[in-house]
Design an enzyme around this catalytic site. Structure first.
Site, mmCIF file in Angstrom:
data_model
loop_
_atom_site.group_PDB
_atom_site.id
_atom_site.type_symbol
_atom_site.label_atom_id
_atom_site.label_comp_id
_atom_site.label_asym_id
_atom_site.label_seq_id
_atom_site.Cartn_x
_atom_site.Cartn_y
_atom_site.Cartn_z
ATOM 1 N N ALA A 184 0.808 -1.222 0.000
ATOM 2 C CA ALA A 184 0.000 0.000 0.000
ATOM 3 C C ALA A 184 0.843 1.275 0.000
ATOM 4 C CB ALA A 184 -0.920 -0.024 1.214
ATOM 5 N N ASN A 211 1.733 -3.482 8.386
ATOM 6 C CA ASN A 211 2.375 -4.024 7.176
ATOM 7 C C ASN A 211 3.265 -2.990 6.492
ATOM 8 O OD1 ASN A 211 1.341 -6.738 7.128
ATOM 9 N ND2 ASN A 211 -0.655 -5.839 6.699
ATOM 10 N N HIS A 213 -0.155 7.213 3.479
ATOM 11 C CA HIS A 213 1.165 6.883 4.023
ATOM 12 C C HIS A 213 2.179 7.861 3.450
ATOM 13 C CE1 HIS A 213 -0.475 3.183 5.593
ATOM 14 N NE2 HIS A 213 -0.904 2.856 4.390
HETATM 15 N N1 LIG Z 1 1.748 -5.501 2.574
HETATM 16 C C1 LIG Z 1 0.748 -4.600 2.553
HETATM 17 O O1 LIG Z 1 0.937 -3.417 2.261
HETATM 18 C C2 LIG Z 1 -0.642 -5.072 2.855
HETATM 19 C C3 LIG Z 1 -1.738 -4.272 2.506
HETATM 20 C C4 LIG Z 1 -3.013 -4.756 2.769
HETATM 21 C C5 LIG Z 1 -3.189 -5.981 3.405
HETATM 22 N N2 LIG Z 1 -2.107 -6.694 3.772
HETATM 23 C C6 LIG Z 1 -2.238 -7.989 4.470
HETATM 24 O O2 LIG Z 1 -2.566 -9.008 3.542
HETATM 25 C C7 LIG Z 1 -3.321 -10.038 4.201
HETATM 26 C C8 LIG Z 1 -4.579 -10.343 3.391
HETATM 27 O O3 LIG Z 1 -5.375 -9.173 3.268
HETATM 28 P P1 LIG Z 1 -6.877 -9.268 2.702
HETATM 29 O O4 LIG Z 1 -7.344 -7.892 2.434
HETATM 30 O O5 LIG Z 1 -6.959 -10.261 1.625
HETATM 31 O O6 LIG Z 1 -7.633 -9.826 4.006
HETATM 32 P P2 LIG Z 1 -8.993 -10.673 4.067
HETATM 33 O O7 LIG Z 1 -9.474 -10.537 5.473
HETATM 34 O O8 LIG Z 1 -9.911 -10.287 2.959
HETATM 35 O O9 LIG Z 1 -8.507 -12.175 3.813
HETATM 36 C C9 LIG Z 1 -7.733 -12.893 4.702
HETATM 37 C C10 LIG Z 1 -8.138 -14.359 4.584
HETATM 38 O O10 LIG Z 1 -7.229 -15.151 5.357
HETATM 39 C C11 LIG Z 1 -7.970 -16.108 6.078
HETATM 40 N N3 LIG Z 1 -7.205 -16.511 7.254
HETATM 41 C C12 LIG Z 1 -7.120 -15.909 8.459
HETATM 42 N N4 LIG Z 1 -6.308 -16.585 9.275
HETATM 43 C C13 LIG Z 1 -5.867 -17.648 8.559
HETATM 44 C C14 LIG Z 1 -5.006 -18.727 8.854
HETATM 45 N N5 LIG Z 1 -4.436 -18.860 10.062
HETATM 46 N N6 LIG Z 1 -4.756 -19.641 7.891
HETATM 47 C C15 LIG Z 1 -5.342 -19.537 6.656
HETATM 48 N N7 LIG Z 1 -6.178 -18.539 6.327
HETATM 49 C C16 LIG Z 1 -6.429 -17.614 7.267
HETATM 50 C C17 LIG Z 1 -9.294 -15.436 6.398
HETATM 51 O O11 LIG Z 1 -10.332 -16.376 6.683
HETATM 52 C C18 LIG Z 1 -9.546 -14.658 5.121
HETATM 53 O O12 LIG Z 1 -10.278 -15.394 4.171
HETATM 54 C C19 LIG Z 1 -3.595 -9.512 5.617
HETATM 55 O O13 LIG Z 1 -2.666 -10.051 6.535
HETATM 56 C C20 LIG Z 1 -3.369 -8.011 5.487
HETATM 57 O O14 LIG Z 1 -2.963 -7.421 6.705
HETATM 58 C C21 LIG Z 1 -0.847 -6.279 3.492
#
Ligand SMILES: NC(=O)c1ccc[n+]([C@@H]2O[C@H](COP(=O)([O-])OP(=O)(O)OC[C@H]3O[C@@H](n4cnc5c(N)ncnc54)[C@H](O)[C@@H]3O)[C@@H](O)[C@H]2O)c1
Length: 263
Positions: free
Chosen positions: A119, A186, A215
């Site tokens: 992001a 993140n 950010h």
């Molecule tokens: N790097 C970045 O800049 C950035 C930006 C946005 C989101 N993210 C991260 O990316 C990840 C995914 O984001 P998203 O928007 O798709 O979230 P989301 O909530 O839409 O999807 C996450 C999925 O992971 C599943 N989940 C939760 N715990 C789990 C486990 N222990 N094992 C398997 N599956 C599991 C949930 O049921 C859900 O379906 C999150 O950790 C979020 O913080 C990172």
């Protein structure tokens, strides 16, 4: 390449759909703590119809593992004995989980670890000046209600509903930011991994009048100054900036492109 997805929420589904359209990949497994998410995603896919697969099998059988679940799975993934193999790649979105497990991360020598910029813009330049940074500040501005429930907010009894103008609610180092705002780390984590700068100053501003996640990075050093500002709109998942998924998808496309832009 055989690919497996860990976490079939917003980002995982978008990436699975991208991979499904590409002849370079074959989706072999989907993993989610909530098996309904796997079923919903499977129905969307046109070419491959992978079934639920255990985390261990995804790591063992995939050439590309996509982690898009939660920072809490990172430790299990890094510790898995099948991960650190030549010709294996893992794309990690929950970079917050990496800074909690830096020792395990350092032990990985063979598996290629892809960390999309997510992001935030400017990490290419930050990486280039790593080792030459004198000060580095990350200022994150969020809608006030997006910070509800964060341990720092609860501990300090901050009443977000009473905030009626842009307000600096936190300033501290990365460790304090991770402890106080574990769900918002993140970007700070990826910034640390790109810069390797130990003294990142993190500021968090609550803004009751914005719908953006903003950010701002400021790095100063012998190279001059870098200022990068990213004004993100949320995606279908209100917690995730739209740019984060675009960045993840671009990282997948980069794997198959012979022209590499940026560093
Ligand atoms: N790097 C970045 O800049 C950035 C930006 C946005 C989101 N993210 C991260 O990316 C990840 C995914 O984001 P998203 O928007 O798709 O979230 P989301 O909530 O839409 O999807 C996450 C999925 O992971 C599943 N989940 C939760 N715990 C789990 C486990 N222990 N094992 C398997 N599956 C599991 C949930 O049921 C859900 O379906 C999150 O950790 C979020 O913080 C990172």
């Amino acid at each position: 390449m055989r690919a497996g997805i860990v976490g079939c929420g917003f980002i995982g589904s978008e990436i699975a759909n991208l991979i499904d359209k590409s002849k370079d990949f074959r989706l072999i497994g989907l993993n989610d703590i909530d098996e309904r998410k796997v079923k919903v995603l499977r129905k969307q896919l046109k070419r491959n119809k992978p079934k639920f697969m255990s985390l261990n099998d995804i790591i063992k059988k995939s050439d590309l593992i996509v982690e898009s679940a939660t920072k809490n799975v990172i430790k299990m993934i890094l510790k898995n004995k099948n991960l650190d193999k030549k010709n294996k790649k893992i794309l990690i979105m929950s970079t917050g989980g990496l800074i909690m497990n830096l020792g395990l991360l350092k032990k990985i020598k063979n598996c290629e670890i892809l960390l999309p910029s997510g992001a935030v813009a400017g990490l290419d330049a930050i990486k280039s000046v790593s080792g030459r940074i004198a000060s580095l500040t990350l200022t994150t501005t969020k809608p006030a209600k997006g910070l509800e429930g964060a341990p720092y907010i609860v501990k300090n009894s901050i009443e977000l509903k009473k905030i009626n103008k842009k307000t600096l609610i936190f300033e501290g180092n990365l460790k304090e930011a991770v402890a106080g705002f574990p769900k918002n780390i993140n970007v700070a984590a990826t910034l640390f991994l790109a810069s390797k700068f130990e003294g990142i100053n993190v500021k968090i501003i609550a803004d009751p009048n914005t719908k953006h996640n903003i950010h701002e990075i400021e790095a100063i050093g012998g190279f001059g100054a870098i200022r990068a500002s990213t004004i993100n709109l949320p995606s279908r998942n209100p917690k995730t900036s739209y740019l984060a998924v675009l960045s993840a998808m671009q990282a997948i496309k980069n794997m198959k492109s012979n022209i590499k832009i940026g560093n």
